[in-house]
Design an enzyme around this catalytic site. Structure first.
Site, PDB file in Angstrom:
ATOM      1  N   GLU A   1      -5.458  -0.090  12.783  1.00 16.77           N
ATOM      2  CA  GLU A   1      -4.113   0.484  12.679  1.00 16.77           C
ATOM      3  C   GLU A   1      -3.841   1.506  13.775  1.00 16.77           C
ATOM      4  O   GLU A   1      -3.340   2.604  13.529  1.00 16.77           O
ATOM      5  CB  GLU A   1      -3.905   1.108  11.291  1.00 16.77           C
ATOM      6  CG  GLU A   1      -4.052   0.088  10.176  1.00 16.77           C
ATOM      7  CD  GLU A   1      -3.782   0.626   8.785  1.00 16.77           C
ATOM      8  OE1 GLU A   1      -3.977   1.835   8.551  1.00 16.77           O
ATOM      9  OE2 GLU A   1      -3.379  -0.190   7.935  1.00 16.77           O
TER      10      GLU A   1
ATOM     11  N   ASP B   1      -6.296  -4.218   0.848  1.00 20.64           N
ATOM     12  CA  ASP B   1      -5.954  -2.807   0.973  1.00 20.64           C
ATOM     13  C   ASP B   1      -5.517  -2.207  -0.350  1.00 20.64           C
ATOM     14  O   ASP B   1      -4.327  -1.934  -0.526  1.00 20.64           O
ATOM     15  CB  ASP B   1      -4.842  -2.663   2.032  1.00 20.64           C
ATOM     16  CG  ASP B   1      -4.550  -1.214   2.360  1.00 20.64           C
ATOM     17  OD1 ASP B   1      -5.307  -0.340   1.903  1.00 20.64           O
ATOM     18  OD2 ASP B   1      -3.562  -0.956   3.062  1.00 20.64           O
TER      19      ASP B   1
ATOM     20  N   GLU C   1      -1.445   4.721  -4.194  1.00 15.89           N
ATOM     21  CA  GLU C   1      -0.522   4.258  -3.158  1.00 15.89           C
ATOM     22  C   GLU C   1       0.246   3.004  -3.577  1.00 15.89           C
ATOM     23  O   GLU C   1       1.452   2.918  -3.388  1.00 15.89           O
ATOM     24  CB  GLU C   1      -1.315   3.992  -1.869  1.00 15.89           C
ATOM     25  CG  GLU C   1      -0.471   3.430  -0.749  1.00 15.89           C
ATOM     26  CD  GLU C   1      -1.270   3.205   0.535  1.00 15.89           C
ATOM     27  OE1 GLU C   1      -2.478   3.494   0.563  1.00 15.89           O
ATOM     28  OE2 GLU C   1      -0.659   2.735   1.511  1.00 15.89           O
TER      29      GLU C   1
HETATM   30  O1  GCW Z   1      -3.741   1.723   2.693  1.00 11.46           O
HETATM   31  C1  GCW Z   1      -3.542   1.910   4.048  1.00 11.46           C
HETATM   32  C2  GCW Z   1      -2.588   3.045   4.108  1.00 11.46           C
HETATM   33  C3  GCW Z   1      -2.713   3.895   5.339  1.00 11.46           C
HETATM   34  C4  GCW Z   1      -4.184   4.279   5.483  1.00 11.46           C
HETATM   35  C5  GCW Z   1      -5.005   3.010   5.645  1.00 11.46           C
HETATM   36  C6  GCW Z   1      -6.504   3.282   5.749  1.00 11.46           C
HETATM   37  C7  GCW Z   1      -5.137   6.322   6.243  1.00 11.46           C
HETATM   38  O2  GCW Z   1      -1.273   2.564   3.971  1.00 11.46           O
HETATM   39  O3  GCW Z   1      -1.894   5.017   5.165  1.00 11.46           O
HETATM   40  O4  GCW Z   1      -4.395   5.180   6.534  1.00 11.46           O
HETATM   41  O5  GCW Z   1      -4.820   2.198   4.519  1.00 11.46           O
HETATM   42  O6  GCW Z   1      -7.161   3.166   4.734  1.00 11.46           O
HETATM   43  O7  GCW Z   1      -6.975   3.601   6.806  1.00 11.46           O
END
Ligand code: GCW
Length: 714
Positions: free
Chosen positions: A301, A375, A403
């Site tokens: 990311e 995720d 989240e």
């Molecule tokens: O779940 C996703 C999140 C990001 C997060 C990423 C990760 C810290 O939307 O905000 O970044 O995972 O775990 O690195």
């Protein structure tokens, strides 16, 4: 006048007793039953804790606080063998008792025994270390908080996992990524001079559930935390946490050698870069002599990493590991990686990258793997990396902050999710090698073992934003200590300590907790659906998200709804993600017949008219699940309303309001998803179900520009 004064006094005293959730599960309110108090008094006539170390003083304080609160008196301090004695196994007083403590008792474990010595009843709390005594003290207090008898105690407990860690995604500007409980607890501006009481209460709460590590900063890291100005502040926090057995860790930004070191590169094989990390680590240990190490998010990311220099994740992890090794520090290297240029199924990418690196990491590196391969979705199958790396220690990363599970407006008890994953057999080290046994090393023989949870803690008065979200912090700690506890057992403990010991109320709230996760899965992502939430802030439903700069950040990429059906084909005829699992799971996941329906659309693209096990078509079943989920929330509201006389009015009212929001959000998810998927199935919503009262275009038009938890630039 008298009446005015009296009512003022009542107002003041009830204000003082306001149940605002700050005390978490450590409330220590007076026990109402006098008989019970007199029973406890017999065991707790006096207290003897030889020694004056910071941890022993904390134990003293906590026991006095808890016992005076619950029993109404402070046990007489003594110096001899009477009442409760709290001392490590090597002290003369414990040695004189010949207790035969199990030599396998862990360094952090504890023993609590009721014994008779020279005709006198004694309650002995002993451990190899003072931290073990601290954990044992909280255990003893818990027994009283949950109104257990102290008469015949013979308890021995040691943690199954070595590092039990909270990951804070806290930014240096005070915001918290995916935080829904206010701002960061760490007031960097006022540190190191100002030590907020909250830091101490945070440490107490963590110690009470055995958490022994905290990563202060976001994995989307800022290199500034490694500069002297911030290291002083980190040191101040480490000093507060140390006597509670909690070590501090930081996230390391891979490009820090460039950003704060002014080097031209961060290539892990460059000699100047290696030296820079060595010097930096030496400097950190000057500030924090027991610094734990680094967590790193690299090449994921947009974060920098070794691949920027055509090096591997192992090259990257090892340069940091070499710098930390002389101080016994470790690197937790995250496996949450996926490439923006790689067209392969995103859930496969971590395995694809890390499997070939098995054995290439230094001994003080542990690979940190999210519970599922995507995720933190409401439900995912377990991550195929668990058990697949045979020579590399792996640790769990759970997400405590919700989240994707309703953030801080939804009551969702996550212990059931955690347990489902922990208890899953990976088959990778033979039958019975569950994820939990991979983590605790019993299947793998690894000795570096760890479990991390991305925390839900912030500056909200009740810490976690929702009074029930505290249960997830609590459950995470308890499972990291002992993954064999059941989620119900943990719920009962938490409810008793947090709300009441009234048996029927405990049963009702425990049932609510127990059903809440399935309810959420039903109204958000039933039957294995995933990643259909709102864009960027991840709040609410948005299965219509498409055409973004990366396909694997859209919803349509994952649900693949079309006129034939819905679901992601990950079998051999599709992305073949099934091949990353042990043969036993490959057989189950690939088979349309054998696959548990909870994972159906994760692995299969299924026709709308296919019949499911209950006899309904897929379309009907999908609708029923969405409606069932919302109805389950309604049921929670009914239960909660009934409990009104049993719960303090402050928290009852807070939770009542939040459940009403949750019901609105559950119906929003239900309506939006059913209406959207209907555009593909082209079938009516079953006539027995109430029709959505708004149109799909209404749901698609909703926007939440200031939803919490994201940084403005996202
Ligand atoms: O779940 C996703 C999140 C990001 C997060 C990423 C990760 C810290 O939307 O905000 O970044 O995972 O775990 O690195």
């Amino acid at each position: 006048m008298r009446i005015v004064l009296l009512s003022l006094a009542i107002v003041l005293s009830s204000a003082a007793l306001a149940e605002d959730g700050y005390r978490l599960w450590l409330r220590y309110d007076k026990i109402a039953d006098a008989r019970l108090i007199s029973q406890y008094k017999k065991e707790l006539t006096s207290l003897h804790i030889p020694g004056q170390s910071p941890t022993l003083l904390i134990i003293h304080d906590e026991l006095n606080r808890g016992l005076s609160g619950m029993l109404g008196y402070i046990p007489k301090p003594t110096t001899g063998l009477t009442g409760l004695v709290v001392a490590t196994v090597d002290t003369p007083i414990i040695q004189s008792l010949n207790l035969h403590v199990d030599p396998n008792l862990g360094e952090e474990g504890f023993v609590i025994r009721s014994i008779t010595h020279s005709g006198k009843r004694l309650l002995i709390l002993t451990a190899k270390t003072e931290i073990g005594l601290l954990y044992g003290s909280f255990h003893l207090l818990k027994l009283i908080q949950t109104q257990q008898s102290l008469q015949q105690l013979n308890i021995q407990s040691s943690p199954k996992i070595k590092l039990r860690i909270l990951n804070h995604w806290d930014n240096l500007d005070g915001t918290v990524e995916r935080g829904y409980a206010g701002f960061s607890l760490w007031n960097w501006h006022k540190l190191p001079g100002y030590i907020d009481d909250r830091y101490i209460d945070y440490a107490r709460a963590n110690a009470s559930i055995g958490i022994n590590a905290t990563v202060l900063t976001n994995v989307n890291a800022n290199a500034l935390v490694l500069t002297p100005a911030y290291l002083q502040k980190v040191a101040a926090l480490a000093n507060v946490f140390r006597p509670y057995g909690i070590k501090v860790y930081l996230t390391a930004r891979f490009s820090a050698p460039i950003e704060i070191g002014k080097l031209p590169t961060a290539d892990p094989l460059n000699e100047a870069v290696k030296q820079w990390w060595k010097d930096k680590v030496t400097e950190i240990y000057k500030y924090v002599p027991d610094f734990g190490g680094f967590v790193v998010k690299a090449n994921s990311e947009g974060q920098p990493g070794p691949q920027n220099y055509k090096r591997t994740h192992a090259d990257g992890a090892n340069v940091l590991a070499d710098a930390l090794a002389p101080y016994n520090g470790i690197v937790m290297w995250r496996a949450f990686v996926y490439d923006d240029k790689e067209p392969d199924d995103r859930v496969k990418q971590a395995y694809t990258e890390f499997k070939p690196l098995d054995g290439a990491f230094r001994d003080n590196v542990i690979v940190q793997v999210k519970n599922g391969p995507l995720d933190f979705q409401p439900r995912e199958p377990f991550h195929p990396l668990f058990g697949a790396l045979k020579k590399t220690p792996l640790m769990m990363e759970f997400q405590i902050t919700q989240e994707y599970l309703g953030q801080s407006t939804n009551l969702v008890y996550l212990a059931n999710l955690f347990k489902e994953v922990l208890d899953t057999d990976t088959y990778q080290f033979g039958k019975g090698s569950t994820v939990a046994k991979v983590l605790d090393g019993s299947a793998t023989g690894q000795t570096l073992t760890a479990m991390a949870g991305v925390t839900n803690i912030g500056t909200d008065r009740n810490w976690c934003g929702h009074p029930f979200a505290q249960a997830n912090w609590y459950a995470f700690g308890r499972l990291a200590w002992d993954h064999q506890l059941s989620s119900q057992q943990i719920a009962v403990e938490w409810v008793r300590m947090t709300f009441t010991n009234d048996t029927n109320t405990v049963a009702s709230i425990t049932t609510m907790l127990d059903q809440s996760w399935e309810a959420c899965v039903n109204y958000m992502t039933p039957l294995g659906l995933h990643h259909i939430m709102g864009w960027s802030h991840h709040y609410g439903p948005a299965p219509w998200i498409k055409d973004k700069h990366r396909a694997d950040w859209t919803s349509v990429y994952y649900h693949k709804a079309d006129t034939f059906g819905i679901g992601f084909n990950r079998t051999t005829t599709g992305s073949n993600a099934v091949a990353q699992y042990a043969p036993e799971w490959q057989a189950v996941f690939s088979s349309r017949q054998a696959i548990p329906e909870k994972y159906l659309l994760w692995f299969h693209h299924v026709g709308w008219n296919d019949t499911l096990t209950g006899g309904k078509t897929l379309w009907e079943e999908l609708c029923y699940r969405y409606y069932t989920g919302a109805d389950q929330v309604k049921q929670m509201q009914t239960t909660w309303d009934m409990l009104k006389p049993k719960i303090d009015s402050d928290r009852h009212e807070q939770v009542r309001q939040l459940l009403a929001i949750q019901y609105q959000e559950a119906t929003w998810w239900r309506n939006a998803c059913v209406l959207y998927f209907q555009t593909f199935s082209k079938q009516p919503i079953p006539a027995t179900l109430p029709m959505p009262d708004k149109s799909l275009s209404f749901y698609m038009s909703l926007e939440f520009p200031y939803a919490p938890g994201i940084k403005p630039q996202w």
